[in-house]
Write an enzyme that holds these catalytic residues in place. Sequence first.
Site, PDB file in Angstrom:
ATOM      1  N   ASN A  12       5.883  10.031 -29.192  1.00 20.71           N
ATOM      2  CA  ASN A  12       6.670   8.809 -28.973  1.00 20.71           C
ATOM      3  C   ASN A  12       5.904   7.936 -27.983  1.00 20.71           C
ATOM      4  OD1 ASN A  12       8.540   6.838 -28.463  1.00 20.71           O
ATOM      5  ND2 ASN A  12       9.923   8.153 -27.281  1.00 20.71           N
ATOM      6  N   LYS A  14       6.553   4.936 -27.123  1.00 23.63           N
ATOM      7  CA  LYS A  14       7.435   3.993 -26.426  1.00 23.63           C
ATOM      8  C   LYS A  14       6.801   2.582 -26.455  1.00 23.63           C
ATOM      9  CE  LYS A  14       8.767   7.859 -23.585  1.00 23.63           C
ATOM     10  NZ  LYS A  14       9.553   8.325 -22.481  1.00 23.63           N
ATOM     11  N   HIS A  99      17.429   7.918 -28.980  1.00 23.62           N
ATOM     12  CA  HIS A  99      16.584   8.353 -27.866  1.00 23.62           C
ATOM     13  C   HIS A  99      17.297   8.030 -26.549  1.00 23.62           C
ATOM     14  CE1 HIS A  99      13.308   8.399 -24.956  1.00 23.62           C
ATOM     15  NE2 HIS A  99      12.692   9.210 -25.801  1.00 23.62           N
ATOM     16  N   GLU A 101      16.406   6.710 -23.886  1.00 22.68           N
ATOM     17  CA  GLU A 101      16.167   5.357 -23.347  1.00 22.68           C
ATOM     18  C   GLU A 101      17.006   4.324 -24.095  1.00 22.68           C
ATOM     19  OE1 GLU A 101      11.883   5.542 -23.501  1.00 22.68           O
ATOM     20  OE2 GLU A 101      11.977   7.121 -21.987  1.00 22.68           O
ATOM     21  N   GLU A 171      16.338  16.526 -25.832  1.00 21.85           N
ATOM     22  CA  GLU A 171      15.552  15.923 -24.759  1.00 21.85           C
ATOM     23  C   GLU A 171      16.443  15.730 -23.539  1.00 21.85           C
ATOM     24  OE1 GLU A 171      11.871  13.787 -26.290  1.00 21.85           O
ATOM     25  OE2 GLU A 171      13.493  12.341 -26.338  1.00 21.85           O
ATOM     26  N   GLY A 177       9.946  11.844 -18.821  1.00 23.47           N
ATOM     27  CA  GLY A 177       9.103  10.980 -17.993  1.00 23.47           C
ATOM     28  C   GLY A 177       9.158  11.307 -16.508  1.00 23.47           C
ATOM     29  N   SER A 216       8.682  15.749 -20.624  1.00 23.02           N
ATOM     30  CA  SER A 216       7.525  16.106 -19.794  1.00 23.02           C
ATOM     31  C   SER A 216       6.688  17.251 -20.379  1.00 23.02           C
ATOM     32  CB  SER A 216       7.977  16.428 -18.361  1.00 23.02           C
ATOM     33  OG  SER A 216       8.500  15.255 -17.757  1.00 23.02           O
TER      34      SER A 216
HETATM   35  C1  PEP Z   1      10.200  11.035 -24.876  1.00 24.92           C
HETATM   36  O1  PEP Z   1      10.189   9.861 -24.572  1.00 24.92           O
HETATM   37  O2  PEP Z   1      10.686  11.359 -25.956  1.00 24.92           O
HETATM   38  C2  PEP Z   1       9.642  12.005 -23.935  1.00 24.92           C
HETATM   39  C3  PEP Z   1       9.869  13.255 -24.135  1.00 24.92           C
HETATM   40  O3  PEP Z   1       8.885  11.492 -22.889  1.00 24.92           O
HETATM   41  P1  PEP Z   1       7.961  12.330 -21.870  1.00 24.92           P
HETATM   42  O4  PEP Z   1       7.178  13.332 -22.680  1.00 24.92           O
HETATM   43  O5  PEP Z   1       7.090  11.312 -21.219  1.00 24.92           O
HETATM   44  O6  PEP Z   1       8.885  13.020 -20.907  1.00 24.92           O
END
Ligand code: PEP
Length: 258
Positions: A12, A14, A99, A101, A171, A177, A216
Site C-alpha cells: 500500500n 498510500k 483502510h 486511514e 491492521e 505507520g 509496521s
Molecule cells: C498500511 O498502510 O496498510 C500499513 C500497514 O502501513 P505500515 O506498514 O506503514 O504500518
Amino acid sequence: MSSHRRPVLAANWKMNLGPAEAESFLDGFVARYEPRDDRTVILFPSALAVAAVRQAIQPRPDLRLGVQNVSTEQKGAFTGENSAAMAAGAGASFVLVGHSERRHIFGETDVQAAQKCVRVVENGLVPVLCVGETIEQRERGETGEVVLHQLRAGVSMLNHEAIREMIVAYEPVWAIGTGRTATPQDASDVHLVLRAALAGLVGENARGIPLLYGGSVNAKNASSLLAAAEVDGLLVGGASLDPVQWAEICSSSVQRIT
Ligand code: PEP
C-alpha cells in the site's frame, strides 16, 4: 475453492510515488524479485500512478494491480472520486476498502465500506476489506468485538460467493505507520477470531479466504509474521516504498495455505 489461496504480499503506497517514481521503483523491484508461483504480489499505487504501474508491469503478469479506494457511487457528479468501474478499466483487480486511514482521517463508515465492497464486486474486482482496533479499544479489551463488527458490517451486502473470493486484512490502528508491530501471537489471535466469523458466514470455504496482517511490517519481521497461525499474507505500507526492502519482503519464506 478461492482463487487467492496462495499467500498474498500487498504493497500500500498510500499518497507516495507518483508515475515517474513508480516507474523507477519498478525498475529496481523487478530486477530483484523473480516471478514465483507460490505467492501473489499486489501493488496498490496512487490512482494517478495506476497507468504507469500497469505499463511497467506488463512483462510481469505475476505482479497484480490494485487501487487504494473507490467511490460508493457508480458514476456522476462526485468531484475527485474514482469509481470501481474506472478502477477495473484502468487494469486494477483489487481494491482496498475501509483502510484505517480512510476510516479515521476521512470518517469513512462501516456502511460506506459495505457499499464500496458491493461496487467492487459488481465490477469484477476483489475487495481487500481492512479491519482493526485503536489502542484505546485494545486496552479496553474490545479488539475482538471491534474487528468482528467491522468484518460483519463490511460484508453485510455481499453474497456468499463474493465473500469466498474476497481478502481480509487485519491492521491494528496502533501498529500502522508507528513502528510498533503486533506480535505474531497477537496477529494469530485476531486472525483466528476473523476466520471463525467467516466460517460462520460461508462454512468450510472460509479456509480459502486470505487473512493478511498489516502494521509496521518490514523485511526483518515479515517471516515471523507470515509463519504465525492463520496469517496468510501481509499488507505493507512504509516498507513497501523501498524496492530493495519490498523485494526482500516478497521473497520471505511462506507456507501454502491448507
Ligand atoms: C498500511 O498502510 O496498510 C500499513 C500497514 O502501513 P505500515 O506498514 O506503514 O504500518
